[in-house]
Write a protein that holds these residues in place. Structure first.
Motif, short mmCIF file in Angstrom:
data_model
loop_
_atom_site.label_atom_id
_atom_site.label_comp_id
_atom_site.label_asym_id
_atom_site.label_seq_id
_atom_site.Cartn_x
_atom_site.Cartn_y
_atom_site.Cartn_z
N MET A 198 0.83 -1.19 0.00
CA MET A 198 0.00 0.00 0.00
C MET A 198 0.87 1.25 0.00
SD MET A 198 -3.22 -0.64 0.02
CE MET A 198 -3.73 0.95 0.60
N SER A 199 0.69 2.12 -0.97
CA SER A 199 1.42 3.38 -1.00
C SER A 199 0.79 4.27 -2.06
CB SER A 199 2.90 3.15 -1.34
OG SER A 199 3.58 4.39 -1.47
N HIS A 200 0.83 5.57 -1.82
CA HIS A 200 0.37 6.51 -2.85
C HIS A 200 1.39 6.65 -3.97
CE1 HIS A 200 -3.42 7.97 -1.22
NE2 HIS A 200 -2.86 7.98 -0.03
N GLN A 201 2.62 6.25 -3.71
CA GLN A 201 3.66 6.30 -4.74
C GLN A 201 4.68 5.21 -4.47
OE1 GLN A 201 5.79 10.01 -5.08
NE2 GLN A 201 6.73 9.46 -7.04
N LEU A 202 4.68 4.19 -5.30
CA LEU A 202 5.64 3.10 -5.17
C LEU A 202 6.97 3.50 -5.77
CD1 LEU A 202 3.19 0.24 -6.15
CD2 LEU A 202 4.05 0.72 -3.86
N ALA A 203 7.99 2.77 -5.44
CA ALA A 203 9.33 3.06 -5.95
C ALA A 203 9.33 3.04 -7.48
CB ALA A 203 10.33 2.05 -5.41
N GLY A 204 9.84 4.10 -8.08
CA GLY A 204 9.92 4.18 -9.53
C GLY A 204 8.63 4.59 -10.21
N GLU A 205 7.59 4.85 -9.44
CA GLU A 205 6.28 5.20 -10.00
C GLU A 205 6.09 6.72 -9.92
OE1 GLU A 205 1.69 3.68 -9.39
OE2 GLU A 205 2.87 4.21 -7.62
N PRO A 206 5.47 7.33 -10.94
CA PRO A 206 5.18 8.77 -10.88
C PRO A 206 4.20 9.07 -9.73
CG PRO A 206 4.94 7.94 -13.12
CD PRO A 206 5.06 6.74 -12.23
N GLU A 207 4.25 10.29 -9.23
CA GLU A 207 3.30 10.67 -8.19
C GLU A 207 1.93 10.95 -8.80
OE1 GLU A 207 2.30 14.08 -7.89
OE2 GLU A 207 3.42 14.63 -9.66
N LEU A 208 0.94 11.18 -7.95
CA LEU A 208 -0.46 11.27 -8.37
C LEU A 208 -0.68 12.30 -9.48
CD1 LEU A 208 -3.50 10.74 -8.14
CD2 LEU A 208 -3.54 12.28 -6.16
N LEU A 209 -0.14 13.49 -9.31
CA LEU A 209 -0.34 14.55 -10.29
C LEU A 209 0.14 14.12 -11.67
CD1 LEU A 209 -1.10 17.48 -11.00
CD2 LEU A 209 1.18 18.16 -10.26
N ALA A 210 1.32 13.50 -11.71
CA ALA A 210 1.88 13.06 -12.99
C ALA A 210 1.08 11.89 -13.56
CB ALA A 210 3.34 12.66 -12.81
N ARG A 211 0.63 10.97 -12.71
CA ARG A 211 -0.15 9.82 -13.20
C ARG A 211 -1.45 10.27 -13.83
NH1 ARG A 211 0.80 7.57 -7.96
NH2 ARG A 211 -1.44 7.64 -7.52
#
Length: 252
Positions: A75-88
């Motif tokens: 569970m995480s709002h941003q996993l390693a190597g994943e863009p943050e919410l705004l970018a997604r």
């Protein structure tokens, strides 16, 4: 005790005031995402709030994130190597002035929704009057159902010409003779522009909502006896989903 051995419901919430897409048909109530969608709108209706529209772009962003959480069983709002919410959300095609997210893992949609409503941060997102759209995804993982709700205050994807036309209409409704003319365009970049023998009051505006006049412009009109206005829409600073319309308005 491991995640797999527990009946766990983990959750987190973020609400980013940052500055969607065309609204589409929501999922069927028989699906997990559909159950969460209708549960959200049932809660809002009970509070006298407008229901949220379903947004396919937000749902796409939510689905990608839910899939990543299920894949990594985390569970995480941003996993390693994943863009943050705004970018997604931006990459998925959403346009917004406000964006927020709820995430959870649980055994079924009803349990997840109940936990969200019992959590102040998640409940605030679900019942926020600032939000107008949502996209929801649910993906099965080793620990249960990984759910993501991406909310937004949707913002129209308007061309520069459409922005000018909207502002002209708003000014005309206030009794001004308004038009969109090239002579106002240089004011977008704070350049001096020759306006003949007329003295102009110049406003450079930035707003996420073109359904009404910005407060600063409304105040100017109320305090002065302007008769005409010239409008130019300015090229946005970036192409992200964060929508802030930039306009130059000359009042005479």
């Amino acid at each position: 005790m491991s995640l797999g051995a527990r009946i766990a419901l983990l959750f987190a919430a973020i609400n980013l005031l940052t500055p969607a897409a065309l609204f589409a048909r929501p999922p069927q109530t028989t699906s997990a995402a559909g159950q969460l969608f209708y549960s959200v709108n049932r809660e809002r209706a009970a509070q006298g709030l407008p229901v949220l529209h379903w947004d396919d772009a937000l749902a796409s962003a939510a689905r990608e994130h839910a899939s990543q959480m299920a894949l990594h069983n985390r569970m995480s709002h941003q996993l390693a190597g994943e863009p943050e919410l705004l970018a997604r959300a931006s990459a998925a095609g959403a346009r917004f002035s406000v964006i927020a997210e709820n995430i959870a893992v649980g055994p079924d949609p009803a349990t997840i929704h109940t936990a969200w409503m019992n959590s102040p941060g998640h409940r605030a997102n679900i019942l926020s009057p600032e939000l107008s759209a949502v996209g929801i995804a649910v993906v099965t993982g080793n620990s249960g159902l990984f759910a993501v709700q991406d909310f937004s205050e949707s913002s129209a994807n308007l061309s520069l010409t459409q922005q000018e036309q909207q502002m002209v209409s708003l000014l005309a409704a206030r009794g001004l003779q308004a038009s969109a003319l090239p002579e106002a365009q240089p004011f977008c970049n704070a350049q001096r522009v020759y306006t003949g023998n007329r003295t102009a009051t110049v406003l450079r505006l930035e707003t996420a909502d073109l359904s009404r006049l910005p407060a600063s412009l409304e105040q100017k009109i109320q305090n002065r006896s302007f008769r005409t206005a010239t409008v130019a829409a300015c090229t946005p600073d970036n192409s992200s989903g964060f929508s802030r319309f930039r306009l130059a308005v000359l009042l005479f």
